[in-house]
Design an enzyme around this catalytic site. Structure first.
Site, PDB file in Angstrom:
ATOM      1  N   GLY A  12       0.781  -1.367  -0.110  1.00 43.75           N
ATOM      2  CA  GLY A  12      -0.083  -0.047  -0.059  1.00 43.75           C
ATOM      3  C   GLY A  12       0.785   1.183   0.081  1.00 43.75           C
ATOM      4  O   GLY A  12       0.209   2.357   0.712  1.00 43.75           O
ATOM      5  N   THR A  13       1.996   1.317  -0.665  1.00 46.03           N
ATOM      6  CA  THR A  13       2.819   2.618  -0.839  1.00 46.03           C
ATOM      7  C   THR A  13       2.071   3.389  -1.552  1.00 46.03           C
ATOM      8  O   THR A  13       2.224   4.937  -1.309  1.00 46.03           O
ATOM      9  CB  THR A  13       4.229   2.294  -1.130  1.00 46.03           C
ATOM     10  OG1 THR A  13       4.087   1.686  -2.350  1.00 46.03           O
ATOM     11  CG2 THR A  13       4.836   1.473  -0.195  1.00 46.03           C
ATOM     12  N   ASN A  14       1.533   2.868  -2.609  1.00 41.80           N
ATOM     13  CA  ASN A  14       0.766   3.897  -3.488  1.00 41.80           C
ATOM     14  C   ASN A  14      -0.621   4.528  -2.758  1.00 41.80           C
ATOM     15  O   ASN A  14      -0.785   5.637  -2.973  1.00 41.80           O
ATOM     16  CB  ASN A  14       0.163   3.354  -4.893  1.00 41.80           C
ATOM     17  CG  ASN A  14       1.436   3.076  -5.831  1.00 41.80           C
ATOM     18  OD1 ASN A  14       1.688   4.156  -6.546  1.00 41.80           O
ATOM     19  ND2 ASN A  14       2.058   2.279  -6.010  1.00 41.80           N
ATOM     20  N   ARG A  66     -15.430 -18.600  -8.825  1.00 48.34           N
ATOM     21  CA  ARG A  66     -15.110 -17.151  -9.394  1.00 48.34           C
ATOM     22  C   ARG A  66     -16.327 -16.330  -9.515  1.00 48.34           C
ATOM     23  O   ARG A  66     -16.080 -15.077  -9.030  1.00 48.34           O
ATOM     24  CB  ARG A  66     -14.106 -17.117 -10.576  1.00 48.34           C
ATOM     25  CG  ARG A  66     -13.249 -15.919 -10.695  1.00 48.34           C
ATOM     26  CD  ARG A  66     -12.564 -15.749  -9.548  1.00 48.34           C
ATOM     27  NE  ARG A  66     -11.571 -14.573  -9.627  1.00 48.34           N
ATOM     28  CZ  ARG A  66     -10.558 -14.232  -9.086  1.00 48.34           C
ATOM     29  NH1 ARG A  66      -9.810 -15.195  -8.253  1.00 48.34           N
ATOM     30  NH2 ARG A  66      -9.836 -13.275  -9.293  1.00 48.34           N
ATOM     31  N   ASN A 108      -5.928   2.523 -12.949  1.00 41.97           N
ATOM     32  CA  ASN A 108      -4.810   1.508 -12.451  1.00 41.97           C
ATOM     33  C   ASN A 108      -3.600   1.916 -12.749  1.00 41.97           C
ATOM     34  O   ASN A 108      -3.202   2.993 -13.763  1.00 41.97           O
ATOM     35  CB  ASN A 108      -5.000   0.182 -13.276  1.00 41.97           C
ATOM     36  CG  ASN A 108      -3.940  -0.648 -12.994  1.00 41.97           C
ATOM     37  OD1 ASN A 108      -3.787  -0.854 -11.774  1.00 41.97           O
ATOM     38  ND2 ASN A 108      -3.057  -1.152 -13.913  1.00 41.97           N
ATOM     39  N   HIS A 110       0.366   1.246 -13.209  1.00 43.91           N
ATOM     40  CA  HIS A 110       1.172   0.079 -13.643  1.00 43.91           C
ATOM     41  C   HIS A 110       2.695   0.510 -13.598  1.00 43.91           C
ATOM     42  O   HIS A 110       2.763   1.470 -14.240  1.00 43.91           O
ATOM     43  CB  HIS A 110       0.645  -0.478 -15.052  1.00 43.91           C
ATOM     44  CG  HIS A 110       1.429  -1.759 -15.750  1.00 43.91           C
ATOM     45  ND1 HIS A 110       1.339  -2.925 -15.152  1.00 43.91           N
ATOM     46  CD2 HIS A 110       2.654  -1.659 -16.568  1.00 43.91           C
ATOM     47  CE1 HIS A 110       2.029  -3.711 -15.874  1.00 43.91           C
ATOM     48  NE2 HIS A 110       2.937  -3.076 -16.213  1.00 43.91           N
ATOM     49  N   ASP A 151      -4.264  -3.723 -18.980  1.00 38.71           N
ATOM     50  CA  ASP A 151      -3.530  -2.737 -19.165  1.00 38.71           C
ATOM     51  C   ASP A 151      -3.640  -2.047 -20.705  1.00 38.71           C
ATOM     52  O   ASP A 151      -2.843  -1.634 -21.111  1.00 38.71           O
ATOM     53  CB  ASP A 151      -1.845  -3.085 -18.925  1.00 38.71           C
ATOM     54  CG  ASP A 151      -1.867  -3.629 -17.661  1.00 38.71           C
ATOM     55  OD1 ASP A 151      -2.305  -3.463 -16.716  1.00 38.71           O
ATOM     56  OD2 ASP A 151      -0.774  -4.576 -17.377  1.00 38.71           O
ATOM     57  N   ALA A 180       8.397   7.823  -9.902  1.00 42.03           N
ATOM     58  CA  ALA A 180       6.976   8.008 -10.842  1.00 42.03           C
ATOM     59  C   ALA A 180       5.820   7.640 -10.134  1.00 42.03           C
ATOM     60  O   ALA A 180       4.875   8.314 -10.175  1.00 42.03           O
ATOM     61  CB  ALA A 180       7.214   6.974 -12.087  1.00 42.03           C
ATOM     62  N   GLU A 181       5.679   6.368  -9.653  1.00 37.57           N
ATOM     63  CA  GLU A 181       4.158   5.977  -9.074  1.00 37.57           C
ATOM     64  C   GLU A 181       3.801   6.781  -8.254  1.00 37.57           C
ATOM     65  O   GLU A 181       2.381   7.340  -8.294  1.00 37.57           O
ATOM     66  CB  GLU A 181       4.401   4.531  -8.701  1.00 37.57           C
ATOM     67  CG  GLU A 181       4.604   3.490  -9.566  1.00 37.57           C
ATOM     68  CD  GLU A 181       4.590   1.989  -9.180  1.00 37.57           C
ATOM     69  OE1 GLU A 181       3.652   1.759  -8.272  1.00 37.57           O
ATOM     70  OE2 GLU A 181       5.646   1.265  -9.628  1.00 37.57           O
TER      71      GLU A 181
HETATM   72  C1  GAR Z   1       3.163  -1.075  -7.518  1.00 36.49           C
HETATM   73  O1  GAR Z   1       4.344  -1.100  -7.898  1.00 36.49           O
HETATM   74  C2  GAR Z   1       2.000  -1.317  -8.814  1.00 36.49           C
HETATM   75  O2  GAR Z   1       2.650  -0.292  -9.768  1.00 36.49           O
HETATM   76  C3  GAR Z   1       2.208  -2.680  -8.964  1.00 36.49           C
HETATM   77  O3  GAR Z   1       2.048  -3.462  -7.812  1.00 36.49           O
HETATM   78  C4  GAR Z   1       2.826  -2.351  -6.692  1.00 36.49           C
HETATM   79  C5  GAR Z   1       2.017  -2.352  -5.549  1.00 36.49           C
HETATM   80  O4  GAR Z   1       2.597  -1.807  -4.445  1.00 36.49           O
HETATM   81  N1  GAR Z   1       0.820  -2.875  -9.583  1.00 36.49           N
HETATM   82  C6  GAR Z   1       0.849  -3.783 -10.671  1.00 36.49           C
HETATM   83  O5  GAR Z   1       2.112  -4.393 -11.116  1.00 36.49           O
HETATM   84  C7  GAR Z   1      -0.388  -4.051 -11.609  1.00 36.49           C
HETATM   85  N2  GAR Z   1      -0.163  -4.362 -12.787  1.00 36.49           N
HETATM   86  P1  GAR Z   1       2.079  -0.973  -3.366  1.00 36.49           P
HETATM   87  O6  GAR Z   1       1.056  -2.031  -2.432  1.00 36.49           O
HETATM   88  O7  GAR Z   1       3.308  -0.642  -2.256  1.00 36.49           O
HETATM   89  O8  GAR Z   1       1.312   0.132  -3.795  1.00 36.49           O
END
Ligand code: GAR
Length: 207
Positions: A12-14, A66, A108, A110, A151, A180-181
């Site tokens: 969950g850093t994002n 599912r 999303n 990526h 994507d 970036a993210e």
């Molecule tokens: C992030 O790097 C995000 O871009 C990636 O998962 C990580 C989650 O990190 N997502 C994907 O690869 C989606 N295809 P976080 O939990 O620390 O935010």
């Protein structure tokens, strides 16, 4: 005020970058209404709770098949009356009924420059492993709208990040997140919350 739900699977850093951006006023006109995870152990849920935000878990493992999960998942999402759904490291396939119902309202993050290193099987560290194996010198991150594909939706923002000689995939992952993210995901939410984006024929432009 845009009601935002954030879907997470891991650290969950994002999510943290989004929460900080709201606190610092870098995202305006938006509130994080709920954080939902498929993974009961996701640290992201803890980050939400610490922030006084409702944290909810719904896992495919709780359901016999599912289809049953997909239905319950969509019903859960519907409960919160969300204007925007943010996939912030959410590693579960979004059901087709949901991409249809929430068209133009799911984004999303990526960890590559789409259309490179994306699609089925490209998530988390696997993306950075593939980047290093190919030897590209520039990678980055992309925020895009989610459509029925993996994507493939309209691209909102991208930011490039240098690959350094000798990088490990973990080092590269961290650099892509930091540079970036954690910047473009809050920025994209702020653009949407302030009605600064238009999409025409699958192409995003700024108003
Ligand atoms: C992030 O790097 C995000 O871009 C990636 O998962 C990580 C989650 O990190 N997502 C994907 O690869 C989606 N295809 P976080 O939990 O620390 O935010």
């Amino acid at each position: 005020m845009l009601r935002v739900g954030v879907l997470v699977s891991g650290g969950g850093t994002n999510l943290q970058a989004i929460l900080d951006a709201v606190d610092h006023g870098d995202i305006t006109n938006a509130e994080i209404s709920v954080v939902i995870s498929n993974n009961p152990g996701a640290y992201a849920l803890e980050r939400a709770r610490k922030h006084g935000i409702r944290a909810v878990c719904i896992s495919p493992k709780q359901f016999p098949a599912r289809d049953a999960f997909n239905q319950a998942f969509l019903a859960k999402i519907d409960e919160y009356d969300l204007d925007l759904i943010v996939l912030a490291g959410f590693l579960v396939m979004i059901p087709a009924a949901m991409t249809e119902k929430y068209k133009g309202r799911i984004i999303n993050i990526h960890p590559s420059l789409i259309p490179s290193f994306c699609g089925k099987g490209f998530y988390g560290l696997k993306v950075h492993d593939a980047v290093l194996a190919r030897g590209v010198k520039v990678t980055g991150a992309t925020v895009h709208f989610v459509d029925a594909g993996t994507d493939t939706g309209p691209i909102i923002l991208q930011k490039a990040v240098k690959v350094k000689d000798g990088d490990t995939s973990k080092e590269l992952q961290r650099r892509v997140m930091e540079k970036a993210e954690w910047k473009i995901l809050p920025e994209a939410i702020n653009l949407i919350a302030n009605d600064k984006i238009t999409v025409t024929d699958g192409i995003v432009s700024l108003k």
